[in-house]
Design an enzyme around this catalytic site. Structure first.
Site, short mmCIF file in Angstrom:
data_model
loop_
_atom_site.label_atom_id
_atom_site.label_comp_id
_atom_site.label_asym_id
_atom_site.label_seq_id
_atom_site.Cartn_x
_atom_site.Cartn_y
_atom_site.Cartn_z
N ASP A 91 -0.99 11.40 11.16
CA ASP A 91 -1.32 10.64 9.96
C ASP A 91 -2.81 10.80 9.70
O ASP A 91 -3.64 10.40 10.52
CB ASP A 91 -0.97 9.16 10.21
CG ASP A 91 -0.89 8.36 8.92
OD1 ASP A 91 -1.51 8.76 7.93
OD2 ASP A 91 -0.20 7.31 8.93
N LEU B 202 0.89 -1.16 0.00
CA LEU B 202 0.00 0.00 0.00
C LEU B 202 0.92 1.21 0.00
O LEU B 202 1.49 1.56 1.03
CB LEU B 202 -0.87 0.02 1.26
CG LEU B 202 -2.22 -0.71 1.20
CD1 LEU B 202 -2.02 -2.17 0.87
CD2 LEU B 202 -2.98 -0.54 2.49
N HIS B 203 1.10 1.80 -1.15
CA HIS B 203 2.05 2.91 -1.27
C HIS B 203 1.28 4.23 -1.29
O HIS B 203 0.37 4.41 -2.09
CB HIS B 203 2.87 2.75 -2.55
CG HIS B 203 3.99 3.74 -2.65
ND1 HIS B 203 5.22 3.53 -2.06
CD2 HIS B 203 4.05 4.96 -3.24
CE1 HIS B 203 6.00 4.58 -2.30
NE2 HIS B 203 5.30 5.47 -3.01
N THR C 77 5.94 -3.60 4.12
CA THR C 77 5.80 -2.38 4.93
C THR C 77 6.72 -2.43 6.15
O THR C 77 7.15 -3.51 6.57
CB THR C 77 4.34 -2.19 5.42
OG1 THR C 77 4.21 -0.90 6.02
CG2 THR C 77 3.92 -3.24 6.44
N GLN D 148 11.37 2.90 -1.96
CA GLN D 148 10.41 1.87 -1.52
C GLN D 148 9.49 1.46 -2.67
O GLN D 148 9.20 0.28 -2.86
CB GLN D 148 9.56 2.39 -0.36
CG GLN D 148 10.31 2.39 0.97
CD GLN D 148 9.37 2.72 2.12
OE1 GLN D 148 8.48 3.56 1.98
NE2 GLN D 148 9.55 2.08 3.25
N ARG E 297 0.79 11.84 3.81
CA ARG E 297 -0.01 11.15 4.83
C ARG E 297 -1.42 11.74 4.91
O ARG E 297 -1.96 11.97 5.99
CB ARG E 297 0.66 11.19 6.21
CG ARG E 297 1.80 10.20 6.31
CD ARG E 297 2.40 10.11 7.72
NE ARG E 297 3.82 10.16 7.61
CZ ARG E 297 4.58 11.16 8.03
NH1 ARG E 297 4.04 12.17 8.65
NH2 ARG E 297 5.86 11.14 7.84
N CYS F 296 10.43 7.17 0.16
CA CYS F 296 9.29 6.70 -0.64
C CYS F 296 9.68 6.19 -2.02
O CYS F 296 9.22 5.12 -2.45
CB CYS F 296 8.26 7.81 -0.79
SG CYS F 296 7.64 8.41 0.79
N ARG G 293 -4.32 9.65 6.87
CA ARG G 293 -4.72 8.78 5.76
C ARG G 293 -5.92 7.91 6.14
O ARG G 293 -6.08 7.54 7.30
CB ARG G 293 -3.56 7.84 5.38
CG ARG G 293 -2.46 8.54 4.62
CD ARG G 293 -1.29 7.62 4.37
NE ARG G 293 -0.52 7.35 5.59
CZ ARG G 293 0.61 6.67 5.61
NH1 ARG G 293 1.10 6.17 4.50
NH2 ARG G 293 1.26 6.48 6.74
N CYS H 173 3.82 10.17 -3.10
CA CYS H 173 4.80 11.12 -2.60
C CYS H 173 5.45 11.73 -3.84
O CYS H 173 6.39 11.17 -4.39
CB CYS H 173 5.83 10.41 -1.72
SG CYS H 173 7.10 11.54 -1.11
N1 LIG Z 1 3.01 15.23 6.29
C1 LIG Z 1 4.16 14.68 5.89
N2 LIG Z 1 4.09 13.64 5.02
C2 LIG Z 1 5.24 13.08 4.65
C3 LIG Z 1 6.50 13.52 5.11
N3 LIG Z 1 7.46 12.76 4.54
C4 LIG Z 1 6.80 11.87 3.75
N4 LIG Z 1 5.47 12.07 3.80
C5 LIG Z 1 4.39 11.32 3.17
O1 LIG Z 1 4.27 10.11 3.89
C6 LIG Z 1 3.68 9.12 3.07
C7 LIG Z 1 4.48 7.85 3.25
O2 LIG Z 1 4.38 7.48 4.57
P1 LIG Z 1 5.56 6.89 5.40
O3 LIG Z 1 5.38 7.37 6.81
O4 LIG Z 1 6.90 7.20 4.72
O5 LIG Z 1 5.43 5.35 5.31
P2 LIG Z 1 4.18 4.42 5.54
O6 LIG Z 1 3.41 4.39 4.26
O7 LIG Z 1 3.42 4.81 6.78
O8 LIG Z 1 4.89 3.04 5.90
P3 LIG Z 1 5.70 2.05 4.97
O9 LIG Z 1 4.71 1.07 4.46
O10 LIG Z 1 6.69 1.42 5.87
O11 LIG Z 1 6.34 2.87 3.87
C8 LIG Z 1 3.67 9.69 1.66
O12 LIG Z 1 2.34 10.09 1.38
C9 LIG Z 1 4.58 10.91 1.76
O13 LIG Z 1 4.16 11.94 0.88
C10 LIG Z 1 6.52 14.61 6.02
O14 LIG Z 1 7.55 15.03 6.53
N5 LIG Z 1 5.32 15.15 6.38
ZN LIG Z 2 8.14 10.56 0.51
#
Ligand SMILES: Nc1nc2c(ncn2[C@@H]2O[C@H](COP(=O)(O)OP(=O)(O)OP(=O)(O)O)[C@@H](O)[C@H]2O)c(=O)[nH]1
Ligand SMILES: [Zn+2]
Length: 362
Positions: free
Chosen positions: A294, A218-219, A317, A238, A262, A235, A296, A222
């Site tokens: 978060d 689940l991407h 993940t 990944q 997020r 990102c 999302r 970014c």
């Molecule tokens: N608000 C915010 N969003 C971020 C930041 N850095 C990356 N993102 C966003 O975070 C999202 C990715 O979430 P992550 O926390 O990197 O990872 P995850 O999806 O929770 O977990 P994984 O499955 O391990 O990758 C993407 O939508 C990015 O655009 C930040 O500093 N602030």
């Molecule tokens: Zn990112």
């Protein structure tokens, strides 16, 4: 079906109105009023609005904490809008990126009495329009009549809130073959949500069996990492590592969810980055903006998997919250497949913060 818009369509229209700076009328139980997003309010509209009644500025408890003002309503705070308040002052209260350049905004007068229903609605609608979570609210009993006379969208908030709580229904639009570097046997499926929100994509590699756990990712979108190769996050690497692994194994499903930043959108993510430039970490920056860590809605991922016929996954993940969420939505996670790529000096602190504050596995 009647000719006019139903509640889902009205909500969608209200989001577009707020993004343009047009007020929306809300009827919430015994309360009625007009709301407009703090970020898009023009000086002229502010004059027109304040001529109709006394106005309040609604912000989240997170933003109130940064401004050191009491949030008497729990999740939101209502501030008296001073008579001499300008649109620029309102934007400065809402936008922490301007905290350094516009530090003298108070003293604030938080409101204790009366209902916070309109304030809560304003903040929630602004968030769902991917704007800063702050709204100017003008309570007035005649708001629905004003809306009708002026052609404004009018929402019954109880029904609107039910819609916002409900997991959105996604419909497949089109799918086509997409040979990729990682896998020639690729296919991209586009799904469109009923609520008029962002479309989401599923990239199917090979022909994964529906009766066995599928290698899945689940991407979250970014733009900076996936497209520009930003070194601030992991990102992009990944995304490509996940596709590569699916290519090597010959099958998999990657959901590309348009929940940039997020779930706060690219503009707000860049506001968060400007706060990070001032020294705040990724979580603190979201809070200063008035958002949760978060925002999302992972139910979308589960709904897409189900819709495509998958009921169990091997999930790529490092985020245990994704596993909990999928399982709570009835998708079995038989294995967590770690995805540790793209670490650099630029994002070491960011990854350490995610591990310490958001429960990510390093
Ligand atoms: N608000 C915010 N969003 C971020 C930041 N850095 C990356 N993102 C966003 O975070 C999202 C990715 O979430 P992550 O926390 O990197 O990872 P995850 O999806 O929770 O977990 P994984 O499955 O391990 O990758 C993407 O939508 C990015 O655009 C930040 O500093 N602030
Ligand atoms: Zn990112």
């Amino acid at each position: 079906m009647p000719l006019g818009p139903d509640i889902v369509e009205l909500l969608n229209r209200a989001r577009a109105d707020l993004r343009m700076g047009v007020p929306v009328a809300i009827r919430a139980g015994d309360d009625s009023g007009l709301i407009v997003a703090a970020e898009t309010l023009s000086p002229e509209r502010l004059v027109a609005l304040t001529s109709m009644g006394s106005a309040q500025l609604a912000i989240t408890d997170r933003r109130a904490a940064t401004l050191k003002v009491a949030a008497y309503d729990g999740d939101v705070a209502r501030l008296v809008l001073p008579d001499d308040a300008t649109a620029s002052w309102i934007e400065a209260v809402a936008d922490p990126a301007r905290d350094l350049s516009a530090p003298m905004k108070g003293p604030f007068r938080p409101i204790r009495d009366g209902s916070a229903a309109l304030a809560r609605a304003g903040v929630r609608l602004a968030k769902s329009a991917r704007l800063l979570p702050a709204a100017v609210v003008v309570p007035m009993t005649v708001a629905p009549a004003v809306a009708q006379a002026s052609g404004l969208t009018c929402l019954d908030w109880q029904r609107a809130a039910e819609e916002l709580d409900r997991a959105t229904v996604l419909h497949p639009v089109i799918h086509a073959r997409l040979p990729m570097r990682a896998a020639e046997a690729g296919r991209l499926h586009v799904f469109r949500p009923e609520d008029g929100g962002e479309e989401h994509y599923a990239i199917e590699i090979g022909a994964p069996r529906r009766d066995q756990p599928v290698l899945a990712r689940l991407h979250s979108a970014c733009f900076t990492g996936d497209v520009l190769g930003s070194l601030k996050c992991d990102c992009g690497p990944q995304l490509h590592a996940a596709l590569d692994q699916m290519g090597r194994e010959g099958s998999g499903i990657l959901l590309y969810l348009n929940q940039e930043g997020r779930g706060i959108g690219l503009t707000n993510k860049m506001r968060a980055y400007s706060l990070q430039d001032q020294g705040f970490d990724t979580v603190e920056a979201n809070h200063r903006l008035g958002f949760e860590d978060d925002e999302r809605d992972f139910r979308i991922g589960a709904a897409l998997l189900r819709r495509m016929g998958f009921s169990s996954v091997r999930l790529l993940t490092n985020n245990p919250a994704k596993i909990r969420m999928l399982e709570s939505q009835g998708i079995g996670v038989v294995e967590r497949v770690p995805l540790k790529v793209g670490r650099s000096a630029h994002n070491a602190q960011y990854l350490a913060t995610k591990a310490a504050k958001s429960g990510h596995l390093l």
